[in-house]
Design an enzyme around this catalytic site. Structure first.
Site, PDB file in Angstrom:
ATOM      1  N   LYS A   1      25.110  17.909   2.276  1.00 10.92           N
ATOM      2  CA  LYS A   1      24.112  17.926   1.221  1.00 10.92           C
ATOM      3  C   LYS A   1      23.397  19.272   1.223  1.00 10.92           C
ATOM      4  CE  LYS A   1      20.517  15.001  -0.796  1.00 10.92           C
ATOM      5  NZ  LYS A   1      19.739  13.751  -0.678  1.00 10.92           N
TER       6      LYS A   1
ATOM      7  N   GLU B   1      15.737  -2.752  -2.884  1.00 12.22           N
ATOM      8  CA  GLU B   1      14.412  -3.173  -3.329  1.00 12.22           C
ATOM      9  C   GLU B   1      14.205  -4.685  -3.191  1.00 12.22           C
ATOM     10  OE1 GLU B   1      15.397   0.711  -5.073  1.00 12.22           O
ATOM     11  OE2 GLU B   1      16.445  -1.211  -5.080  1.00 12.22           O
TER      12      GLU B   1
ATOM     13  N   ARG C   1      14.221  -4.195 -10.189  1.00 11.47           N
ATOM     14  CA  ARG C   1      15.328  -4.837  -9.484  1.00 11.47           C
ATOM     15  C   ARG C   1      14.867  -6.001  -8.607  1.00 11.47           C
ATOM     16  NH1 ARG C   1      19.527  -0.601  -7.174  1.00 11.47           N
ATOM     17  NH2 ARG C   1      20.596  -0.329  -9.147  1.00 11.47           N
TER      18      ARG C   1
END
Length: 632
Positions: A295, A380, A408
């Site tokens: 990354k 979540e 969600r």
């Protein structure tokens, strides 16, 4: 090595032109893509580190597959910038995240090369499987690839997709982009489950060869036909094969879900990636290709600090790219201060994040009280129910999640928390209009969704002091409390600001003789007070009532306030349908109540622009409020 001095990107008129490049040009193109990604996100903001890590993977995908006939479903859009450059060119990418320009996420209405909307994590496998099965039902044999980050693997929806794909046994290709990060470090047992076996890497080329699968298919077909012992030998061979794979390849997880595991593969070796993908493309089974990337690849600062450089907001000067909303204290930082300070005296206070500790203001609490901080990963639903379980034991959990992602966890808030009246504190960051990220990240539906839920309070802080007082109230409550905080600066309180009272708001502006009342919801208070001053200067004085408490709500007190005026106007940066304005509307049908109008967001998905531009577009800017007051 031959060097190409030309601008290779200028040779790309359509994404298929990538197939014409030689390996030297591909290396130069990768450098150009990284340079352009850094340049544009530095100016416009965006998801920098993730996209830097997927440049070679993107090139390999475009060279192997035939887009848009073949489809690529990107999980979230954080890793798509190289793809966007190839499909929109330099000029198009320069408008990234600007009003009227290119979205920072995949949008099929923006490009035929974007197969599916991507803004929330963990949906790519399910969406890709649906696309693949839909094509199959219509006689279309083209390929579908899902590109999913390792952080999104923690989401339960991912496993639902894997489970169904393995059952259907279609030729779905899932590319796992493994950079050991989501936004922050990945957490959980899954992220600790190593797939990076060196033996696995050595055997990958053989395992995906067409010869290997022909032999395997022939053996599997003939063994059961051997008289007497055939079926026994078949199942014995299958058990032995699975045991050896578990021992040598460490891929039981995906193998048990019905996928052929391929990898790990160096995600920055384009030739190796391309070779493997070409072989995988021919396989008739569901395949998981495990790609290991870095990354922030190509930008040393981002490689060293990928969390900070995951998302950047752009810069006007200086060398460091900032991730803050603006100079000054934001709502998030004020919440972070309260958490850290309160944690020192309230020993049963815990913080819970769904892979957003930095963005949601819990990073400092995590550092100070690591034993009382929980990062559940991109889950979540689990985060909310986990918090409910903690609250059941007497612990005081604070769940900090972006408003858009709390969509969600609706069932978990209702079923697992509110029904039992469990004292969980929900801090919905990025509530209201959010600049930059577009329709998938607007926090405009939380009021409509959660306001009707019984036993759940909903509070709208508008200053630093109010935020702290509301959090103190929530901490002492015996039921769930939800606070909406914006991605904006958090104003300091006025010298004469009234303290927070549950159920009641307070005047922010009160002048003698005003016959018009502006009701402000949460973070719109600065615009409302400025509009009142502007209206007064033009001869139309108006007071400002800071609503503060949508639930609980002291109806009698509010009626006594509103009845003093001839005209009342309410402004909120949330959906007008089901919002605060609609909730209060029936009160103004009573006798002797003033004329009432409310202003919120129409039924739409606001596109990407700055917060200021969005407020102006939807009639919530100072100028729009002033005009509304004058023409009420």
């Amino acid at each position: 090595m031959k060097e190409y001095k030309e601008d290779v990107l200028s040779l790309i008129e359509t994404p298929s032109d990538v197939k014409k490049l030689n390996r030297y040009q591909l290396k130069d193109l990768a450098k150009e893509l990284r340079s352009l990604i850094i340049d544009v996100t530095t100016r416009n903001g965006g998801h920098l580190a993730s996209s830097l890590g997927t440049v070679e993977l993107t090139l390999a995908l475009h060279r192997v597959f035939d887009l848009p006939e073949d489809s690529i479903v990107w999980d979230v859009g954080h890793q798509t910038y190289a793809h966007k450059i190839l499909t929109h060119g330099k000029t198009g990418f320069a408008t990234l995240r600007q009003k009227g320009g290119l979205s920072g996420f995949s949008r099929p209405d923006e490009s035929e090369y974007d197969a599916f909307v991507s803004g929330h994590a963990s949906n790519s496998v399910s969406a890709a499987l649906g696309l693949l099965e839909g094509k199959r039902l219509q006689g279309d044999s083209s390929k579908v690839v899902a590109v999913i980050g390792d952080g999104a693997l923690t989401g339960g929806m991912t496993f639902e997709g894997f489970n169904h794909a393995g059952f259907l046994n279609r030729d779905l290709i899932v590319v796992l982009n493994d950079n050991a990060m989501s936004i922050g470090k990945n957490v959980g047992a899954l992220s600790s489950h190593t797939l990076r076996s060196p033996i696995s890497s050595v055997l990958t080329g053989f395992a995906v060869s067409s010869f290997f699968f022909k032999v395997r298919y022939t053996v599997d077909r003939l063994l059961p036909r051997i008289p007497l012992v055939g079926r026994f030998v078949f199942y014995l061979r299958k058990r032995l094969r699975n045991a050896l794979k578990a021992l040598l390849l460490k891929e039981n997880l995906f193998g048990n879900l019905g996928f052929v595991y391929v990898g790990p593969i160096d995600g920055h070796n384009e030739q190796r990636l391309e070779k493997i993908l070409r072989r995988v493309k021919k396989l008739p089974l569901p395949v998981l290709v495990h790609v290991v990337t870095k990354k922030g690849k190509g930008l040393p600062e981002a490689e060293a600090d990928p969390t900070h450089y995951h998302g950047v907001s752009g810069r006007s000067a200086g060398k460091r790219i900032s991730q803050t909303v603006a100079p000054g204290k934001s709502y998030t930082s004020c919440f972070s201060e309260w958490m850290t300070e309160t944690g020192s005296r309230v020993k049963n206070l815990v913080g819970i994040s769904a892979a957003m500790a930095e963005g949601a203001g819990l990073a400092e609490f995590r550092e100070r009280y690591p034993d009382r901080f929980y990062d559940t990963g991109i889950t979540e639903e689990h985060a909310v129910t986990f918090a409910a379980g903690l609250a059941k034991t007497g612990v005081r959990p604070v769940v900090a999640i972006y408003s858009t992602f709390m969509q969600r966890a609706v069932d978990q808030v209702i079923h697992d928390t509110a029904i039992q009246r469990l004292p969980v504190i929900f801090v919905l960051d990025r509530a209201g209009l959010v600049g930059g990220d577009g329709e998938t990240h607007q926090g405009i539906f939380d009021v409509s969704i959660y306001r009707p839920v019984p036993y759940l309070d909903m509070l709208l802080p508008s200053t630093r002091t109010q935020l702290r007082q509301m959090l103190d109230y929530a901490l002492a409550a015996d039921h769930p409390v939800m606070l909406r905080i914006a991605k904006d600066l958090c104003p300091e309180p006025a010298a004469d600001e009234a303290p927070f009272e549950p159920g009641r708001g307070a005047f922010a502006v009160e002048t003698a003789g005003a016959d018009r009342l502006i009701i402000s919801c949460g973070a719109l208070l600065p615009q409302a007070t400025a509009a009142a001053k502007a209206a007064a200067a033009s001869g139309t004085p108006a007071d400002v009532y800071d609503l503060r408490s949508l639930k609980p709500f002291d109806t009698d007190y509010f009626l006594s306030v509103a009845a003093k005026y001839r005209k009342v106007l309410l402004f909120e940066d949330a959906s007008a349908a089901g919002g605060a304005g609609e909730a209060l509307a029936p009160l103004f049908l009573r006798p002797r109540m003033p004329e009432y109008r409310f202003y919120g967001l129409p039924s739409c998905f606001p596109l990407h622009a700055s917060r200021e531009e969005l407020l102006e577009e939807f009639g919530l800017s100072v100028e729009a409020m002033t005009e509304a007051v004058a023409n009420a």
